[in-house]
Design a protein around this motif. Sequence first.
Motif, short mmCIF file in Angstrom:
data_model
loop_
_atom_site.label_atom_id
_atom_site.label_comp_id
_atom_site.label_asym_id
_atom_site.label_seq_id
_atom_site.Cartn_x
_atom_site.Cartn_y
_atom_site.Cartn_z
N LYS A 1 3.78 4.88 1.53
CA LYS A 1 3.25 3.66 0.86
C LYS A 1 4.10 3.39 -0.44
O LYS A 1 4.70 2.34 -0.43
N THR B 1 -2.36 -0.62 -6.05
CA THR B 1 -3.74 -0.70 -6.14
C THR B 1 -4.49 0.83 -6.40
O THR B 1 -5.60 1.02 -6.97
N GLY B 2 -3.97 1.90 -5.55
CA GLY B 2 -4.35 2.98 -5.46
C GLY B 2 -4.68 3.61 -7.19
O GLY B 2 -5.46 4.35 -7.51
N TYR C 1 -7.68 2.60 -8.87
CA TYR C 1 -8.90 3.24 -8.25
C TYR C 1 -8.77 4.49 -9.24
O TYR C 1 -9.76 5.15 -9.55
N ARG C 2 -7.63 5.18 -9.15
CA ARG C 2 -7.53 6.57 -9.89
C ARG C 2 -7.68 6.31 -11.39
O ARG C 2 -8.49 7.15 -11.93
N ARG D 1 -2.46 11.08 -11.31
CA ARG D 1 -1.77 11.79 -10.14
C ARG D 1 -2.34 13.13 -9.94
O ARG D 1 -2.10 13.47 -8.82
N GLY E 1 -14.17 4.57 -4.33
CA GLY E 1 -13.51 3.41 -3.50
C GLY E 1 -14.65 3.18 -2.37
O GLY E 1 -14.64 2.05 -1.83
N GLY F 1 -1.92 -0.54 -0.63
CA GLY F 1 -3.33 0.08 -0.91
C GLY F 1 -4.24 0.40 0.55
O GLY F 1 -3.40 0.94 1.33
N ARG F 2 -5.31 0.25 0.76
CA ARG F 2 -5.91 0.62 1.80
C ARG F 2 -6.52 -0.73 2.54
O ARG F 2 -6.79 -0.59 3.82
N ASP F 3 -6.94 -1.75 1.70
CA ASP F 3 -7.54 -2.83 2.16
C ASP F 3 -6.84 -4.33 1.83
O ASP F 3 -7.38 -5.17 1.47
N ILE F 4 -5.46 -3.87 1.58
CA ILE F 4 -4.70 -5.17 1.04
C ILE F 4 -4.43 -6.40 2.42
O ILE F 4 -5.00 -7.52 1.92
N ARG G 1 -9.53 13.03 3.27
CA ARG G 1 -9.21 11.71 2.48
C ARG G 1 -8.99 10.71 3.66
O ARG G 1 -9.43 9.66 3.39
N ASP H 1 -11.64 7.69 3.46
CA ASP H 1 -11.10 6.10 3.39
C ASP H 1 -11.23 5.32 4.62
O ASP H 1 -11.42 4.29 4.64
N ARG I 1 -15.48 4.57 5.08
CA ARG I 1 -16.44 3.96 4.43
C ARG I 1 -16.89 2.62 4.86
O ARG I 1 -16.13 1.93 5.56
O1 DC Z 1 -3.14 5.37 -2.67
P1 DC Z 1 -3.57 6.32 -3.49
O2 DC Z 1 -3.72 7.65 -2.55
O3 DC Z 1 -3.17 6.64 -4.77
O4 DC Z 1 -5.34 6.09 -3.62
C1 DC Z 1 -6.37 6.86 -4.12
C2 DC Z 1 -7.59 6.34 -3.39
O5 DC Z 1 -7.82 5.10 -3.71
C3 DC Z 1 -7.62 6.38 -1.92
O6 DC Z 1 -7.79 7.63 -1.53
C4 DC Z 1 -8.69 5.44 -1.74
C5 DC Z 1 -8.88 4.75 -2.96
N1 DC Z 1 -8.19 3.40 -2.78
C6 DC Z 1 -8.76 2.13 -2.04
O7 DC Z 1 -10.08 2.51 -1.82
N2 DC Z 1 -8.41 1.04 -2.04
C7 DC Z 1 -7.35 0.98 -2.37
N3 DC Z 1 -6.67 -0.53 -2.05
C8 DC Z 1 -6.27 1.70 -2.57
C9 DC Z 1 -6.91 3.02 -3.10
#
Ligand code: DC
Length: 225
Positions: free
Chosen positions: A14, A32-33, A36-37, A91, A103, A129-132, A180, A184, A187
């Motif tokens: 990604k 966006t990750g 959260y980090r 990181r 998250g 990200g995960r939910d964009i 992970r 992810d 949830r």
């Molecule tokens: O993309 P990444 O691996 O850097 O993201 C780290 C964590 O952040 C991922 O395991 C879940 C959370 N995250 C999220 O819940 N929603 C997002 N849009 C981006 C990341």
Amino acid sequence: MISVAIDGPVGSGKSTVARLVAKGLRYTYIDTGAMYRGIALKAKRAGVSWDDTEEMGRLAEGTEVELQPTTVEGLTCMVRVDGREVSREIRDTDIGQGASKIGTIPRVRRALVGMQRAMAAQGGVVMEGRDIGTVVLPDAELKIFLTGTVEERAKRRFLELQKKGKTPVMGKVIEEVKARDHQDSTRADSPLRKAAAAVEVDTTGMSIQQVVDAIVKLAREAMDK
Ligand code: DC
């Protein structure tokens, strides 16, 4: 200008792909990750437990996260948390796990989603990200869902860690990727899943450039619509 939403699990490529797509389109890349980090790192430094949902919610609401594009080798973007540069520290593997953990907290998500929508208000963004595609930018003109086998994604993660001078163990990396994925996608609030209108791209066996070219083509088609 359109908005491009890219979602996918850990190791799907990604970040690298989204950054190059943004470069190709001359759009702004938003990781966006990294946000959260940044919140997970701030909590760790402040001694706030990632499990403390109330404190974590307050902390996220009171934090300013800034993202800036960079050409620095090994970084996808520069990250500042409350004005402090933390691009490398976020990181670390344990901060990734912390990000995944926090998250799951709805109040944390609400705070970050608000910031993310503001960043994309003018369009011209490639946000990953995960939910964009499902939650943050449900009206994005192009939605991409990147996938890949667990083995392939773990291999990428393994090579990434080696490049950073670490000595990863493959079996452990596979277990971390699986953990992970599980956290992810199971949830309750905004789980990782493919948006209805998203184009699924299985990156197994594809080069980064092939994936980037395919998405840039789709973006140009979406702009012409
Ligand atoms: O993309 P990444 O691996 O850097 O993201 C780290 C964590 O952040 C991922 O395991 C879940 C959370 N995250 C999220 O819940 N929603 C997002 N849009 C981006 C990341």
